[in-house]
Design a protein around this motif. Structure first.
Motif, short mmCIF file in Angstrom:
data_model
loop_
_atom_site.label_atom_id
_atom_site.label_comp_id
_atom_site.label_asym_id
_atom_site.label_seq_id
_atom_site.Cartn_x
_atom_site.Cartn_y
_atom_site.Cartn_z
N GLY A 190 0.82 -1.20 0.00
CA GLY A 190 0.00 0.00 0.00
C GLY A 190 0.86 1.25 0.00
N ASP A 191 0.20 2.38 -0.19
CA ASP A 191 0.89 3.67 -0.18
C ASP A 191 1.18 4.16 1.24
OD1 ASP A 191 0.97 3.90 -2.97
OD2 ASP A 191 -1.06 4.73 -3.03
N TRP A 192 0.61 3.50 2.24
CA TRP A 192 0.83 3.88 3.63
C TRP A 192 2.19 3.37 4.11
CZ3 TRP A 192 1.52 -0.87 5.63
CH2 TRP A 192 0.81 -1.93 5.06
N GLU A 193 2.59 3.86 5.28
CA GLU A 193 3.85 3.45 5.89
C GLU A 193 3.59 2.78 7.24
OE1 GLU A 193 6.71 6.63 6.09
OE2 GLU A 193 5.94 7.50 4.22
N LEU A 194 4.47 1.89 7.62
CA LEU A 194 4.39 1.26 8.93
C LEU A 194 4.52 2.32 10.02
CD1 LEU A 194 6.72 -1.81 8.26
CD2 LEU A 194 4.24 -1.89 8.59
N PRO A 195 3.80 2.16 11.13
CA PRO A 195 3.82 3.20 12.18
C PRO A 195 5.01 3.11 13.12
CG PRO A 195 2.35 1.44 12.83
CD PRO A 195 2.87 1.06 11.47
N PHE A 196 6.07 2.43 12.68
CA PHE A 196 7.24 2.24 13.52
C PHE A 196 8.43 3.03 13.01
CE2 PHE A 196 4.81 -1.77 13.94
CZ PHE A 196 4.59 -1.75 15.30
N ARG A 197 9.44 3.13 13.84
CA ARG A 197 10.73 3.68 13.46
C ARG A 197 11.76 2.55 13.56
NH1 ARG A 197 12.99 8.74 16.73
NH2 ARG A 197 11.18 9.64 15.70
N TRP A 237 2.64 -6.66 16.97
CA TRP A 237 3.99 -6.23 16.61
C TRP A 237 4.41 -5.15 17.60
CZ3 TRP A 237 1.04 -8.64 13.16
CH2 TRP A 237 1.66 -9.48 12.21
N LEU A 238 5.59 -5.30 18.16
CA LEU A 238 6.13 -4.32 19.09
C LEU A 238 7.35 -3.66 18.48
CD1 LEU A 238 5.95 -6.35 22.45
CD2 LEU A 238 4.28 -4.71 21.56
N GLY A 239 7.45 -2.37 18.68
CA GLY A 239 8.59 -1.61 18.16
C GLY A 239 8.58 -0.23 18.75
N PHE A 240 9.22 0.70 18.07
CA PHE A 240 9.29 2.08 18.55
C PHE A 240 8.53 2.99 17.59
CE2 PHE A 240 12.97 -0.17 20.16
CZ PHE A 240 12.89 0.11 21.52
N SER A 241 7.73 3.86 18.14
CA SER A 241 6.85 4.71 17.36
C SER A 241 7.63 5.66 16.46
CB SER A 241 5.94 5.51 18.30
OG SER A 241 5.22 6.50 17.59
N SER A 242 7.14 5.83 15.23
CA SER A 242 7.76 6.78 14.31
C SER A 242 7.53 8.21 14.75
CB SER A 242 7.18 6.58 12.90
OG SER A 242 5.76 6.76 12.91
N LYS A 243 6.61 8.40 15.69
CA LYS A 243 6.30 9.76 16.15
C LYS A 243 7.25 10.24 17.24
CE LYS A 243 2.70 10.37 18.75
NZ LYS A 243 1.29 10.49 19.21
N ASP A 244 7.50 9.38 18.25
CA ASP A 244 8.31 9.84 19.38
C ASP A 244 9.35 8.82 19.84
OD1 ASP A 244 6.72 7.92 20.53
OD2 ASP A 244 5.56 9.31 21.76
N ASN A 245 9.52 7.73 19.09
CA ASN A 245 10.53 6.70 19.40
C ASN A 245 10.25 6.01 20.72
OD1 ASN A 245 12.84 5.23 18.58
ND2 ASN A 245 14.14 6.41 19.94
#
Length: 335
Positions: A195-202, A214-222
């Motif tokens: 899709g044209d969207w991006e994963l919400p992670f960094r 899925w666990l990770g670090f947010s693309s907004k505030d890490n």
């Protein structure tokens, strides 16, 4: 002369989970001393000075993912078994990779890609093949793979991958700003666009079946966060982040963030490792600000994730944090 080495150390994560202290967001950050390394790696000497090493994700055959791999600027790769504490034979990448690659384990293979993909030799897989020798010696070999389709488009400008993960154990998803999200089928060696969207992670995110998240670090505030990737995409939507109120570390405003890692410790316990830099500045009347020494350090934080309530909401309990200063490296990895 630059005597750069890359020491490998074992840190007892139990110190992050105090049995006498009270868990919570008010836990004090403590400075600790790194244990002595039990092995160190030295990159080969380049034209003027020593080169650099880049390390990749843990991988291996079956459920035992005890190998790590490192590669130098010439593409020469060594394998190290964390459990057996042994160095295996060296193998060479088909094409040397740029610094700060992305890497994931899918099945029994290790997949490595340049952070800024390009048309020529940016994506490879390290697989174990049957050995012709009489003894059972793992025979690992790098295999070239096709690059993401968007890098072959006319006018493409190398762009960093923003996030990546493994889906269903055999699909590697990558998100690139301006291009969307693509998936690579490791069984068919084929790319598809999700899709044209991006994963919400960094950076990297991992799937944890015990939470079906899925666990990770947010693309907004890490900060540590979770997402149900498949549930959203199956309905034609874009993945969203849950648990945005989690705060795994209160970083000082003067800390310059680098990499972040999430390590599963078992029994609902995790370790968040975040690397930072600080720059000591000196002000003079004639020269203005002069940047002094750069300090590198990592903060390890112990976390517990629990299912609570009637709806099974995920709750994060933050335990202790330890700060470790280190030298002689410009980067670090946690496995």
């Amino acid at each position: 002369m630059d005597n750069t080495t890359y020491p490998l150390r074992r840190i007892d994560a139990s110190i992050l989970f105090s049995s006498t202290g009270t868990a919570g967001s008010s836990m004090k950050l403590e400075e600790a001393r790194l244990p002595p390394p039990f092995i160190s790696f030295t990159p080969p000497r380049g034209t003027c000075t020593y080169g650099k090493l880049d390390f990749f994700s843990r991988f291996g055959q079956g459920k035992n993912k005890s190998f790590i791999a490192g590669a130098d600027q010439n593409g020469c790769t060594f394998l190290y078994d964390l459990d057996q504490r042994t160095v295996h034979r060296q193998v060479r990448l088909n094409q040397p990779k740029m610094w700060n690659t992305i890497s994931v384990a899918a099945g029994d293979a290790l997949y490595v890609m340049d952070n800024e993909p390009h048309p020529g030799g940016c994506f490879e897989a390290l697989r174990c093949e049957a050995s012709r020798e009489l003894v059972l010696v793992p025979n690992w070999r790098w295999h070239s793979l096709p690059p993401p389709p968007y890098v072959l488009q006319p006018g493409y400008t190398p762009t960093s991958i923003g996030a990546y993960t493994v889906v269903n154990g055999c699909m590697i998803w990558i998100s690139t700003p301006g291009f969307g999200t693509y998936s690579f089928n490791t069984l068919l060696s084929e790319w598809s666009k999700e899709g044209d969207w991006e994963l919400p992670f960094r950076g990297r995110a991992d799937y944890f079946p015990e939470y079906n998240l899925w666990l990770g670090f947010s693309s907004k505030d890490n900060m540590l966060c979770s997402s149900q990737l498949m549930a959203a995409t199956a309905q034609g939507g874009r993945p969203v982040v849950f648990n945005e109120d989690w705060e795994d570390l209160q970083a000082h405003e003067s800390w310059i963030p680098s990499k972040s890692f999430l390590v599963r410790l078992g029994f609902g316990k995790f370790c968040v490792a975040k690397f930072f830099q600080t720059q000591n500045k000196e002000r003079t009347a004639f020269e203005g600000d002069v940047i002094g020494d750069i300090q590198n350090f990592v903060v390890l934080t112990g976390l517990t994730l629990l299912r609570t309530g009637v709806n099974g909401e995920l709750r994060m309990i933050r335990h202790g944090s330890q700060l470790y200063y280190f030298q002689a490296m410009t980067n670090g990895w946690v496995f």
